[in-house]
Enzyme design. Structure first.
Site, PDB file in Angstrom:
ATOM      1  N   ASN A  11       0.856  -1.182   0.000  1.00 27.11           N
ATOM      2  CA  ASN A  11       0.000   0.000   0.000  1.00 27.11           C
ATOM      3  C   ASN A  11       0.896   1.237   0.000  1.00 27.11           C
ATOM      4  OD1 ASN A  11      -1.821   2.054   0.506  1.00 27.11           O
ATOM      5  ND2 ASN A  11      -2.234   1.440   2.628  1.00 27.11           N
ATOM      6  N   LYS A  13       0.041   4.190  -0.222  1.00 21.76           N
ATOM      7  CA  LYS A  13      -0.677   5.345   0.353  1.00 21.76           C
ATOM      8  C   LYS A  13      -0.551   6.560  -0.593  1.00 21.76           C
ATOM      9  CE  LYS A  13       0.340   3.514   4.886  1.00 21.76           C
ATOM     10  NZ  LYS A  13       0.040   3.651   6.291  1.00 21.76           N
ATOM     11  N   HIS A 102      -9.640   1.134   4.775  1.00 22.98           N
ATOM     12  CA  HIS A 102      -8.372   1.298   5.487  1.00 22.98           C
ATOM     13  C   HIS A 102      -8.603   2.256   6.671  1.00 22.98           C
ATOM     14  CE1 HIS A 102      -4.264   2.457   6.413  1.00 22.98           C
ATOM     15  NE2 HIS A 102      -3.876   1.375   5.752  1.00 22.98           N
ATOM     16  N   GLU A 104      -6.984   4.640   7.783  1.00 24.12           N
ATOM     17  CA  GLU A 104      -6.749   6.064   7.498  1.00 24.12           C
ATOM     18  C   GLU A 104      -7.985   6.678   6.847  1.00 24.12           C
ATOM     19  OE1 GLU A 104      -3.061   5.568   5.386  1.00 24.12           O
ATOM     20  OE2 GLU A 104      -2.056   5.045   7.252  1.00 24.12           O
ATOM     21  N   GLU A 172      -5.655  -5.163  10.640  1.00 25.58           N
ATOM     22  CA  GLU A 172      -4.629  -4.130  10.825  1.00 25.58           C
ATOM     23  C   GLU A 172      -4.914  -3.361  12.119  1.00 25.58           C
ATOM     24  OE1 GLU A 172      -2.559  -2.801   7.056  1.00 25.58           O
ATOM     25  OE2 GLU A 172      -4.443  -1.721   7.078  1.00 25.58           O
ATOM     26  N   GLY A 178       2.278   1.982  11.028  1.00 25.64           N
ATOM     27  CA  GLY A 178       3.291   3.037  10.958  1.00 25.64           C
ATOM     28  C   GLY A 178       4.015   3.324  12.257  1.00 25.64           C
ATOM     29  N   SER A 215       3.166  -2.372  10.486  1.00 22.70           N
ATOM     30  CA  SER A 215       4.615  -2.373  10.784  1.00 22.70           C
ATOM     31  C   SER A 215       5.318  -3.659  10.371  1.00 22.70           C
ATOM     32  CB  SER A 215       4.850  -2.074  12.263  1.00 22.70           C
ATOM     33  OG  SER A 215       4.453  -0.747  12.543  1.00 22.70           O
TER      34      SER A 215
HETATM   35  C1  PEP Z   1      -0.963   0.124   6.131  1.00 26.24           C
HETATM   36  O1  PEP Z   1      -1.051   1.327   5.982  1.00 26.24           O
HETATM   37  O2  PEP Z   1      -1.811  -0.635   5.656  1.00 26.24           O
HETATM   38  C2  PEP Z   1       0.173  -0.398   6.890  1.00 26.24           C
HETATM   39  C3  PEP Z   1       0.157  -1.644   7.236  1.00 26.24           C
HETATM   40  O3  PEP Z   1       1.186   0.512   7.169  1.00 26.24           O
HETATM   41  P1  PEP Z   1       2.614   0.187   7.805  1.00 26.24           P
HETATM   42  O4  PEP Z   1       3.126  -1.083   7.173  1.00 26.24           O
HETATM   43  O5  PEP Z   1       3.451   1.367   7.465  1.00 26.24           O
HETATM   44  O6  PEP Z   1       2.411  -0.013   9.263  1.00 26.24           O
END
Ligand code: PEP
Length: 260
Positions: A11, A13, A102, A104, A172, A178, A215
């Protein structure tokens, strides 16, 4: 060792210019060309760039096993919806997948479970596999309500007539995205089992794919992907670095065996 292949979704983003996307895909293609065939036999790799980069990235990965996904779609048919992108347009641009719900978007665009559900309907009607994201906040986890919250979220985000074969559920935890902080593998396994049980109870036997995101890095990808009931990984930040993302794909491929 699992016999199914492992989904690895990058992703991007809201990151990437045309030239950055070309460099990123070029870096992955180089690694693929130098001994990467075993990796892609065991890992199904999906790249989800921002919408303006879908077509150029799609053109660059045309001759590769990499697949393309969008980061969101409208629940509406093509028409007077300024700024939105219809699921059929993603399909037309070469996408096989779309990320939906997601955290976000749930936070910044205030997307409700009902809104996500309507998008799943549109995505599946357009022939896309919907990657539906769910996860608990720190407060919910500290309250001991993580499993209840995530189960409620996934059931409310899927339509009654959901197509299991065209659905991937991404667990998630919001506190992990992040931050560099991840749940332990037993916690991930427990949550995936809870999600799978709920999906089977309400929507039938599936098969259901449940992936983990939050992460993920090359150093922890193998351990997480080897967890029971983990069908893949959703990768954010690390998907922007070709070496790190490829390291993740390599690590998960070692946890899989494909029948001859
Ligand atoms: C995500 O945004 O779906 C995600 C898993 O981000 P990160 O790997 O940066 O934690």
């Amino acid at each position: 060792m699992s016999v199914s292949s492992c989904l690895v979704v990058g992703n991007w983003k809201m990151h990437g210019t045309l030239s950055e996307a070309a460099a990123l895909v070029g870096g992955l293609a180089e690694r693929l060309a130098t001994g990467g065939s075993t990796v892609v036999r065991h890992a199904e790799i999906v790249l989800c760039p921002p919408h303006p980069l879908l077509v150029p990235v799609g053109q660059r990965i045309q001759e590769t096993p990499f697949r393309l996904g969008g980061q969101d779609c409208s629940s509406a048919e093509p028409g007077p919806r300024t700024g939105e992108v219809a699921a059929a347009m993603l399909r037309d641009a070469g996408c096989g997948y779309v990320l939906l719900g997601h955290s976000e978007r749930r936070t910044h665009q205030h997307e409700s479970n009902a809104a996500v559900r309507a998008k799943v309907v549109a995505a599946q009607a357009a022939g896309l596999t919907a990657i539906v994201c769910v996860g608990e906040s720190t407060a919910v986890r500290q309250d001991g309500q993580a499993e209840r919250h995530v189960t409620d979220q996934v059931l409310a985000s899927l339509p009654a007539a959901v197509d299991a074969a065209a659905t991937v559920v991404a667990y998630e935890p919001v506190w992990s995205i992040g931050t560099g902080d991840t749940p332990g593998v037993p916690d991930i396994e427990a949550m995936h089992a809870t999600l799978r049980d709920a999906l089977v109870r309400i929507h039938g036997p599936g098969p259901w794919r449940v992936v983990y995101g939050g992460s993920v890095r090359a150093r922890n990808a193998g351990a997480i992907a080897a967890g029971g009931g983990v069908d893949g990984l959703l990768v954010g930040g690390a998907s922007l670095q070709p070496g790190e993302f490829w390291g993740i794909c390599e690590a998960v491929s070692l946890t899989r065996t494909v029948p001859p």
